[in-house]
Design a protein around this motif. Structure first.
Motif, PDB file in Angstrom:
ATOM      1  N   ILE A  32       0.880  -1.168   0.000  1.00  0.00           N
ATOM      2  CA  ILE A  32       0.000   0.000   0.000  1.00  0.00           C
ATOM      3  C   ILE A  32       0.918   1.219   0.000  1.00  0.00           C
ATOM      4  O   ILE A  32       1.771   1.362   0.885  1.00  0.00           O
ATOM      5  N   SER A  33       0.776   2.052  -0.992  1.00  0.00           N
ATOM      6  CA  SER A  33       1.731   3.157  -1.153  1.00  0.00           C
ATOM      7  C   SER A  33       1.040   4.486  -1.398  1.00  0.00           C
ATOM      8  O   SER A  33      -0.125   4.545  -1.798  1.00  0.00           O
ATOM      9  N   GLY A  34       1.793   5.544  -1.173  1.00  0.00           N
ATOM     10  CA  GLY A  34       1.413   6.881  -1.599  1.00  0.00           C
ATOM     11  C   GLY A  34       2.396   7.324  -2.668  1.00  0.00           C
ATOM     12  O   GLY A  34       3.505   6.783  -2.750  1.00  0.00           O
ATOM     13  N   SER A  35       2.000   8.269  -3.502  1.00  0.00           N
ATOM     14  CA  SER A  35       2.882   8.744  -4.572  1.00  0.00           C
ATOM     15  C   SER A  35       3.045  10.257  -4.514  1.00  0.00           C
ATOM     16  O   SER A  35       2.055  10.988  -4.412  1.00  0.00           O
ATOM     17  N   VAL A  36       4.292  10.691  -4.579  1.00  0.00           N
ATOM     18  CA  VAL A  36       4.637  12.110  -4.582  1.00  0.00           C
ATOM     19  C   VAL A  36       5.135  12.464  -5.979  1.00  0.00           C
ATOM     20  O   VAL A  36       6.034  11.799  -6.513  1.00  0.00           O
ATOM     21  N   PHE A  37       4.546  13.492  -6.580  1.00  0.00           N
ATOM     22  CA  PHE A  37       4.926  13.901  -7.936  1.00  0.00           C
ATOM     23  C   PHE A  37       5.742  15.190  -7.870  1.00  0.00           C
ATOM     24  O   PHE A  37       5.252  16.218  -7.390  1.00  0.00           O
ATOM     25  N   LEU A  38       6.986  15.116  -8.337  1.00  0.00           N
ATOM     26  CA  LEU A  38       7.860  16.284  -8.349  1.00  0.00           C
ATOM     27  C   LEU A  38       7.806  16.953  -9.720  1.00  0.00           C
ATOM     28  O   LEU A  38       7.934  16.280 -10.746  1.00  0.00           O
ATOM     29  N   ASP A  80       2.802   1.398   3.459  1.00  0.00           N
ATOM     30  CA  ASP A  80       4.060   0.642   3.492  1.00  0.00           C
ATOM     31  C   ASP A  80       5.185   1.372   2.769  1.00  0.00           C
ATOM     32  O   ASP A  80       6.353   1.249   3.137  1.00  0.00           O
ATOM     33  N   ALA A  81       4.816   2.082   1.715  1.00  0.00           N
ATOM     34  CA  ALA A  81       5.828   2.606   0.795  1.00  0.00           C
ATOM     35  C   ALA A  81       5.412   3.960   0.231  1.00  0.00           C
ATOM     36  O   ALA A  81       4.231   4.304   0.213  1.00  0.00           O
ATOM     37  N   ILE A  82       6.417   4.693  -0.252  1.00  0.00           N
ATOM     38  CA  ILE A  82       6.184   5.971  -0.924  1.00  0.00           C
ATOM     39  C   ILE A  82       6.873   5.913  -2.289  1.00  0.00           C
ATOM     40  O   ILE A  82       8.053   5.549  -2.394  1.00  0.00           O
ATOM     41  N   CYS A  83       6.125   6.252  -3.325  1.00  0.00           N
ATOM     42  CA  CYS A  83       6.657   6.311  -4.688  1.00  0.00           C
ATOM     43  C   CYS A  83       6.980   7.760  -5.026  1.00  0.00           C
ATOM     44  O   CYS A  83       6.147   8.642  -4.827  1.00  0.00           O
ATOM     45  N   ILE A  84       8.178   7.980  -5.525  1.00  0.00           N
ATOM     46  CA  ILE A  84       8.604   9.320  -5.936  1.00  0.00           C
ATOM     47  C   ILE A  84       8.599   9.348  -7.452  1.00  0.00           C
ATOM     48  O   ILE A  84       9.355   8.639  -8.120  1.00  0.00           O
ATOM     49  N   PRO A  89      12.234  12.732 -11.159  1.00  0.00           N
ATOM     50  CA  PRO A  89      12.814  13.032  -9.850  1.00  0.00           C
ATOM     51  C   PRO A  89      14.318  13.276  -9.862  1.00  0.00           C
ATOM     52  O   PRO A  89      14.822  14.110  -9.103  1.00  0.00           O
ATOM     53  N   THR A  90      15.064  12.563 -10.723  1.00  0.00           N
ATOM     54  CA  THR A  90      16.521  12.638 -10.631  1.00  0.00           C
ATOM     55  C   THR A  90      17.120  13.922 -11.198  1.00  0.00           C
ATOM     56  O   THR A  90      18.331  14.117 -11.113  1.00  0.00           O
ATOM     57  N   ILE A  91      16.298  14.825 -11.731  1.00  0.00           N
ATOM     58  CA  ILE A  91      16.858  16.112 -12.160  1.00  0.00           C
ATOM     59  C   ILE A  91      17.122  17.014 -10.955  1.00  0.00           C
ATOM     60  O   ILE A  91      17.802  18.041 -11.076  1.00  0.00           O
ATOM     61  N   LYS A 110      10.106   3.809  -3.619  1.00  0.00           N
ATOM     62  CA  LYS A 110      10.223   3.473  -5.039  1.00  0.00           C
ATOM     63  C   LYS A 110      10.442   4.771  -5.805  1.00  0.00           C
ATOM     64  O   LYS A 110       9.840   5.805  -5.483  1.00  0.00           O
ATOM     65  N   ILE A 111      11.292   4.725  -6.796  1.00  0.00           N
ATOM     66  CA  ILE A 111      11.510   5.899  -7.633  1.00  0.00           C
ATOM     67  C   ILE A 111      11.207   5.540  -9.083  1.00  0.00           C
ATOM     68  O   ILE A 111      11.597   4.490  -9.580  1.00  0.00           O
ATOM     69  N   ASP A 112      10.441   6.410  -9.738  1.00  0.00           N
ATOM     70  CA  ASP A 112      10.170   6.289 -11.176  1.00  0.00           C
ATOM     71  C   ASP A 112      11.174   7.182 -11.897  1.00  0.00           C
ATOM     72  O   ASP A 112      11.273   8.375 -11.573  1.00  0.00           O
ATOM     73  N   THR A 113      11.890   6.639 -12.858  1.00  0.00           N
ATOM     74  CA  THR A 113      12.907   7.442 -13.531  1.00  0.00           C
ATOM     75  C   THR A 113      12.989   7.123 -15.021  1.00  0.00           C
ATOM     76  O   THR A 113      12.701   6.003 -15.445  1.00  0.00           O
TER      77      THR A 113
END
Length: 245
Positions: A32-38, A80-84, A89-91, A110-113
């Motif tokens: 179960i996760s939340g997601s943060v959008f940069l 349980d987790a946070i998705c970035i 994100p890596t910029i 977790k990171i989406d890249t």
């Protein structure tokens, strides 16, 4: 309870939070996760439905870093987790400063890249700040990649990121959004760079509000076609799946 140190706002001032998804059962496998959008991205993919956040300066901040940290503290034990995600994100040079207090709260990250910043990804892996990496492979590694990304891409950097996650990520996936610019042959060509041990997800193109007008009504492979090509590709990449299977 232990004290969680929060990075001073000035340390992550360059990062603008464009959005927050408070709960998801699909973004982090089996969690179960939340997601943060940069906000902000260094690519210009036509199919992207987060195109509205590509230019960081035009994005209205959804919440401050302090507000995010406060919310995350309130969700400890519930998520349980946070998705970035983003954007890309890596910029952001201070990305690690954002992740450290999240990790200290006990969350998996977790990171989406898009795989364009191997040095930053290597640092995050070295610091044990990332538990799961989702890396986009947008097209075959030739001129088609630049066409899908909407700009010239350093393909060597993306290959380096692929090597990094295979060698050092605790868990990872590669994924390809199959927009109007990709057909079955393109996917066969991408498969040459995907290893037998890679979990590879094919993602259906979603005609959402912010995709570029040039692809909004263009034909793309539908779910049935994706399942068909995935079945064929399993001879080469056994772990290929259509997202949502």
């Amino acid at each position: 309870s232990s004290i969680v140190r929060v990075a001073a706002p000035r340390e992550v001032a360059a990062m603008k939070i464009a959005g927050l998804q408070k709960a998801s059962l699909i973004d982090y496998p089996d969690m179960i996760s939340g997601s943060v959008f940069l906000a902000g991205c260094n690519l210009n993919c036509l199919y992207c439905y987060n195109r509205w956040m590509i230019r960081e300066s035009r994005v209205k901040e959804a919440m401050s870093v302090e507000e995010l940290m406060s919310w995350l503290k309130s969700r400890v034990g519930l998520l349980d987790a946070i998705c970035i995600s983003g954007g890309e994100p890596t910029i952001h040079s201070r990305l690690a400063d954002l992740l450290k207090p999240i990790k200290a709260m006990g969350y998996l990250i977790k990171i989406d890249t898009n795989g364009t910043n191997p040095e930053r990804l290597a640092y995050l892996l070295d610091q044990a700040l990332v538990d799961y990496v989702a890396l986009d492979i947008k097209a075959p590694f030739d001129r088609r990649y630049h066409a899908v990304a909407g700009c010239t891409v350093d393909l060597v950097a993306i290959r380096q990121c692929l090597g990094l996650i295979r060698a050092r990520a605790p868990a990872y996936e590669v994924r390809t959004t199959v927009g109007p610019q990709l057909d079955e042959q393109d996917l066969r060509d991408i498969a040459r760079d995907v290893k037998e041990t890679d979990a590879w997800f094919l993602q259906l193109f979603l005609r959402k509000r912010y995709v570029h007008k040039s692809v909004a009504k263009a034909p793309a492979l539908d779910e049935r076609a994706l399942h068909s090509i995935a079945e064929e590709l399993r001879a080469i990449v056994p772990l290929v799946k259509v997202r949502g299977e």
